[in-house]
Motif scaffolding. Structure first.
Motif, PDB file in Angstrom:
ATOM      1  N   TRP A 264     -12.545   0.955  -0.238  1.00  0.00           N
ATOM      2  CA  TRP A 264     -12.238  -0.239  -0.074  1.00  0.00           C
ATOM      3  C   TRP A 264     -14.087  -0.091   1.292  1.00  0.00           C
ATOM      4  CZ3 TRP A 264     -11.857   1.112   5.918  1.00  0.00           C
ATOM      5  CH2 TRP A 264     -11.268   1.921   6.012  1.00  0.00           C
ATOM      6  N   GLY A 318      -2.217  -1.853   4.604  1.00  0.00           N
ATOM      7  CA  GLY A 318      -1.915  -0.371   2.880  1.00  0.00           C
ATOM      8  C   GLY A 318      -2.055  -1.407   1.793  1.00  0.00           C
ATOM      9  N   ASP A 319      -1.746  -2.921   2.033  1.00  0.00           N
ATOM     10  CA  ASP A 319      -2.188  -3.655   1.179  1.00  0.00           C
ATOM     11  C   ASP A 319      -3.838  -3.558   0.118  1.00  0.00           C
ATOM     12  OD1 ASP A 319      -2.506  -5.888  -1.145  1.00  0.00           O
ATOM     13  OD2 ASP A 319      -0.320  -6.401  -0.678  1.00  0.00           O
ATOM     14  N   TYR A 342      -3.981   3.230  10.398  1.00  0.00           N
ATOM     15  CA  TYR A 342      -3.762   2.964   9.195  1.00  0.00           C
ATOM     16  C   TYR A 342      -1.829   1.815   9.907  1.00  0.00           C
ATOM     17  CZ  TYR A 342      -3.228   2.707   3.993  1.00  0.00           C
ATOM     18  OH  TYR A 342      -2.972   2.822   2.823  1.00  0.00           O
ATOM     19  N   ARG A 374      -4.033   2.841  -0.491  1.00  0.00           N
ATOM     20  CA  ARG A 374      -3.776   1.820  -1.173  1.00  0.00           C
ATOM     21  C   ARG A 374      -3.546   0.877  -2.143  1.00  0.00           C
ATOM     22  NH1 ARG A 374      -8.049  -1.612   0.922  1.00  0.00           N
ATOM     23  NH2 ARG A 374      -7.031  -2.866   2.597  1.00  0.00           N
TER      24      ARG A 374
END
Length: 391
Positions: A264, A318-319, A342, A374
């Motif tokens: 990410w 987490g998404d 996190y 994720r």
């Protein structure tokens, strides 16, 4: 103390100021710069109308997003709030959720999110303090803390859609704010589009993506950078028409493709980072995170190991659709530099040292069943957010 109070009152009277409510805006805004937590900001803005107006007109509110940690919203944790309404002005049910401020972790906070966003709508993302959700051909933007809702026009499709991602290009009240969502057909997942809604307008513009899918869009140094599910980067333009231009990049060690599991992007100061984890089967931390920065001074652009983030902390949920954040000088609120916070479902968060600091930071009491990859979830997961009042 009495003498100081009397002296202050006399000074105010000489200046023609009748009380604390009448303090000049310039003086009030000089106080704002000294506030050190979200609770301080909330208390200041809630003192009275004139103080709230002084905070609203403060020209550098967004600097607090770099200095303070984001707030953690935990929709899975119900909080009893008998003094708060159970329904919104539109009669729809509200869910009272736990909120945590890392600068004041022992102070209970809460927010109310429409129940439908948890049960009937798909989470698409969040930005500028707004929760972006959708279902079928409908989209909804909800302020996480004020509850204010905006319903864009229906999506320009005849079929139901799935929301891959969503973000705002500016605060909702900004005249140049756009809502961007990436959607795909529920019947044919190869039919994907990036949609642009100029906030307040009556229609969407569409860019067909064919075999691509935009997972994340960030603003970096005045331009929007998009990343697709193959982790290719693009510059995104809104005018004269919605368009994507691929940024040719080279991975470290001359690899042809991204070696990460599900990386990410996060803007960290003047760096654009890509971050992900790998599992460690030896002793110490069971998961290690590494950050690489994009060097755009070369052609093609190159990912370079970032090394130690000396004075920054990162925050992630987490998404896949939840945005990542960074803040500087975490020691000001007793946080840790070169670390990743996190957010989890079963415990509020886990703390990870980046790179070589992984073992030194890892807490052995951390839940051993936590998942660090994720994913796309059917229900709203814990996520980090900066309130809209800071923009």
């Amino acid at each position: 103390q009495n003498l100081r109070f009397a002296s202050t009152t006399t000074t105010l009277a000489i200046c023609g100021v009748q009380g604390w409510v009448d303090l000049p805006e310039g003086l009030l805004q000089s106080i704002v710069t000294l506030l050190g937590s979200f609770l301080d900001l909330l208390a200041f803005a809630g003192t009275c109308r004139s103080w709230r107006a002084a905070f609203s007109s403060y020209p550098s509110k967004s600097t607090f997003c770099a200095l303070l940690p984001p707030l953690l919203i935990r929709p899975n944790i119900r909080v009893p709030a008998p003094h708060l309404p159970s329904k919104g002005d539109d009669g729809r049910k509200l869910r009272t959720c736990q909120v945590t401020d890392l600068a004041n972790p022992n102070t209970p906070l809460r927010c109310q999110i429409p129940q439908e966003t948890l049960q009937k709508l798909c989470f698409a993302g969040s930005s500028y303090g707004q929760l972006i959700c959708g279902s079928r051909r409908n989209c909804l933007v909800v302020d996480v803390f004020t509850g204010a809702k905006v319903s864009p026009p229906q999506l320009p499709f005849s079929e139901d859609t799935y929301f891959n991602s969503g973000m705002l290009t500016a605060p909702m009240a900004s005249p140049d704010s756009h809502l961007l969502v990436c959607v795909e057909s529920n019947w044919d997942c190869t039919q994907r589009s990036l949609l642009d809604w100029p906030v307040g307008s009556n229609s969407w513009s569409e860019l067909q993506l064919n075999d691509s899918r935009i997972e994340q869009i960030v603003e970096f140094k005045g331009q929007f950078i998009a990343m697709d599910f193959r982790y290719r980067l693009y510059t995104l333009s809104l005018a004269p028409q919605l368009s994507l231009q691929e940024i040719t990049t080279v991975w470290w060690d001359d690899m042809d493709e991204c070696p990460f599991l599900r990386p990410w992007l996060v803007v960290c100061g003047d760096m654009l980072l890509i971050v992900d984890h790998y599992i460690n089967l030896l002793f110490g931390s069971p998961v290690n995170y590494k950050a690489y920065r994009l060097d755009m001074s070369t052609e093609p652009a190159t990912w370079v190991e970032a090394g130690k983030l000396e004075n920054h902390a990162l925050f992630i949920g987490g998404d896949v659709r939840s945005p990542a954040f960074s803040c500087t000088s975490p020691g000001l609120w007793s946080g840790r530099s070169n670390c990743l916070y996190y957010a989890h479902d079963t415990q509020p968060w886990s703390l990870h040292g980046l790179g070589d600091d992984a073992d030194a930071v890892w807490d052995d009491s951390t839940d051993p069943d936590l998942v660090f990859k994720r994913n796309w979830y059917g229900r709203l997961q814990p996520f980090w957010v900066y309130p809209s009042m800071l923009y």
